[in-house]
Design a protein around this motif. Structure first.
Motif, short mmCIF file in Angstrom:
data_model
loop_
_atom_site.label_atom_id
_atom_site.label_comp_id
_atom_site.label_asym_id
_atom_site.label_seq_id
_atom_site.Cartn_x
_atom_site.Cartn_y
_atom_site.Cartn_z
N GLY A 441 2.55 -12.42 26.70
CA GLY A 441 1.12 -11.00 27.79
C GLY A 441 0.01 -10.77 26.79
N THR A 442 -0.85 -11.67 26.20
CA THR A 442 -1.75 -11.48 25.35
C THR A 442 -3.10 -12.64 26.36
OG1 THR A 442 -1.69 -13.48 23.98
CG2 THR A 442 -0.66 -12.06 23.60
N TYR A 443 -4.44 -11.75 26.30
CA TYR A 443 -4.94 -12.77 26.95
C TYR A 443 -5.81 -13.66 25.98
CZ TYR A 443 -5.21 -9.06 30.53
OH TYR A 443 -5.40 -7.60 31.04
N VAL A 444 -6.48 -14.56 27.49
CA VAL A 444 -7.02 -15.77 26.55
C VAL A 444 -8.12 -16.23 27.21
CG1 VAL A 444 -7.51 -18.11 26.11
CG2 VAL A 444 -5.26 -17.47 25.92
N ASN A 445 -9.52 -16.26 26.92
CA ASN A 445 -10.79 -16.41 27.00
C ASN A 445 -11.72 -17.92 27.85
OD1 ASN A 445 -11.26 -13.46 26.63
ND2 ASN A 445 -12.34 -14.04 24.75
N PHE A 446 -11.47 -17.76 28.91
CA PHE A 446 -11.92 -19.46 29.41
C PHE A 446 -13.66 -19.21 29.84
CE2 PHE A 446 -7.53 -18.98 29.83
CZ PHE A 446 -6.88 -19.84 29.76
#
Length: 543
Positions: A441-446
């Motif tokens: 449930g974590t965000y990853v920046n692209f």
């Protein structure tokens, strides 16, 4: 002087003959493999000509806990072929599920006839990207790996990947804030809420770098071309949410939203460009479409196959923000939503709408990335008079939970920075969401640029920084759960480095794209898993 020759013993003669035969057999096998790939196009067409759907998947695989990144680069055909190479078994699983769904209501002949009708619309109305060639590339790539697959199978996955569920079937919430609401910049976000199906839970992130057109990032079910969000390197954001289609002519053959999304992202550079295309194409069904760009344009297109209306901030007393759920606001759309009062038509849509409005307006001038994360994860809802805190089972929350529906991923875009953050899985409650083991449930920046290198090296830099902060948070005596996750992180990191080196050395464009995708996936896994370790370790280091 002539040297006398002696015949070889029988056993040695047999061995020599056996070696010769094995050599010829190896050459024949290699030739057969090459022939299979060279003739994959004819084989895939042969597969597709059979009226029996058959089985494509070779084995069970669970849905991915963290979205794999699939890098597609080059011509439409090459991109389709690379898609199959990177996600073959996932695609096969989704393909089989789509056929099973389609055959529950239609015969094979009816399905293939509909595919030809849909293909005619695609060829006529989407001329700037050759989807037929893309589908053929997918089919050839699948056949080369030994899967049963034809060029109509992607069309089946796009149009029959879902199924009927609890009514109303409309899902998704989208928000956008800018100007006075944010203090300057533009930020947009969405939750993708849908049924627990292979076409949704077997999700991945498509990173597209076509020979002609814009680079773009699009979350999608495996084998499909989109879910509800697309973001390109020009800063264009395109988000869709399901909407009512109760009027005459509101749905029918045409261009599905799952093809609108990639086509708009690849071919349009601004929100006005996208509006022009979307208002003139044959839309297949009812959708609320949010369009924003780095130039500050922000509109919502409410549209079915038969009618459409455009709205902007201020049309409904908004102040530098837009919200989209699953009901219409413009009276032009009344024939499509026969019960016009949203509280009577679809209470969940109404409450999610006013909850998002409340969360944005309460942070006037301060609605930023963190506020967007909080909004999309919220299990509180506002009824117009008071808050209902921590009430996820009400079905009225922006972060959605129903018996067979959930928020499956979240996305937040910052167009000016060319960055999109993707949360793989439910953004607040990992027990539901995609139902994937290992769900994060974590965000990853692209970061989206003109080349895969831009994406991968930014991920590598962020992964390295996350690992450094995480090892400090763990301390010298980490708890066992954190230590186990840390071992996974290190393994993912070095595997990603291995693929990164291969990407630099591969000479073939298809294998190079595969290597970029595997490297990006590994670094994304590092970032997501380090966030999970942080949560286990408590307070984070500040240096």
């Amino acid at each position: 002087m002539l040297r006398q020759t002696f015949p070889l013993p029988l056993s040695k003669s047999v061995l020599v003959l056996l070696c010769i035969l094995l050599s010829f057999n190896s050459l024949a096998l290699a030739s057969a493999e090459n022939t299979e790939c060279k003739d994959a196009s004819s084989l895939s067409r042969e597969n597709n000509s059979q009226l029996s759907a058959g089985i494509s998947s070779k084995t069970y695989l669970p849905p991915p806990g963290i979205m794999p990144v699939v890098v597609l680069q080059g011509s439409a055909y090459d991109m389709g072929y690379q898609y199959a190479l990177q996600a073959g078994e996932y695609i096969a699983i989704v393909r089989d599920a789509a056929w099973a769904s389609a055959l529950a209501k239609n015969s094979s002949q009816e399905i293939l006839h509909s595919c030809q009708e849909y293909r005619a619309y695609i060829a006529r109305e989407l001329p700037l990207f050759n989807f037929s060639s893309f589908f053929q590339g997918m089919a050839d790539g699948m056949v080369c790996q030994g899967y049963r697959f034809g060029p109509d199978d992607p069309v089946v996955m796009l149009h029959w990947g879902g199924r009927q569920g609890p009514q109303p079937p409309d899902h998704c919430t989208a928000i956008a804030a800018f100007g006075n609401a944010t203090g300057g910049g533009l930020i947009a976000g969405t939750n993708f809420d849908y049924y627990h199906l292979p076409s949704n839970s077997y999700s991945l992130l498509l990173a597209l770098y076509p020979d002609a057109g814009n680079s773009c990032l699009i979350p999608s079910g495996a084998g499909r071309t989109a879910s509800n969000f697309a973001f390109n390197d020009k800063g264009l954001v395109y988000i869709v949410a399901a909407a009512s289609q109760k009027g005459p002519g509101d749905n029918g053959p045409g261009i599905t939203g799952f093809l609108e999304l990639p086509y708009v992202a690849i071919t349009c550079s601004s929100a006005p460009d996208a509006e022009d295309f979307l208002t003139n194409c044959t839309r297949m069904f009812g959708l609320n479409r949010m369009l924003l760009d780095a130039g500050g344009n922000a509109t919502v297109l409410e549209a079915t196959r038969a009618r459409y209306a455009l709205r902007a901030a201020g049309d409904n007393n908004e102040s530098d923000y837009l919200v989209v759920t699953n009901h219409y606001l413009d009276p032009i759309m009344k024939p499509s939503q026969t019960v016009w009062d949203p509280l009577k038509y679809y209470p969940s849509s109404y409450y999610r709408y006013i909850t998002a409005e409340k969360m944005i307006s309460d942070r006037q001038g301060r609605f930023n990335y963190s506020a967007a994360v909080e909004t999309l994860a919220s299990t509180d809802w506002w009824d117009g008079k008071e808050w209902h805190p921590d009430d996820p089972w009400s079905t009225n929350t922006i972060n959605r939970f129903r018996p067979d529906v959930a928020t499956l991923y979240s996305a937040i875009a910052v167009p000016e920075d060319h960055v999109v953050s993707i949360c793989t899985g439910n953004p607040g409650m990992l027990q539901w969401g995609t139902l994937a083991p290992g769900q994060s449930g974590t965000y990853v920046n692209f970061t989206i640029g003109s080349r895969p290198e831009d994406l991968v090296f930014d991920l590598k830099e962020e992964a390295s920084a996350a690992m450094w902060l995480t090892v400090q948070a763990m301390g010298t005596h980490p708890q066992q759960n954190a230590a186990n996750l840390w071992s996974e992180v290190k393994n993912s990191y070095w595997k990603a480095i291995w693929w990164l080196d291969r990407a630099a050395l591969e000479e073939g464009s298809n294998q190079k794209a595969v290597a970029w995708g595997r490297a990006a996936t590994g670094f994304a896994q590092v970032i997501a898993r380090t966030e999970m370790i942080w949560e286990l370790c408590g307070p984070h280091p500040t240096n």
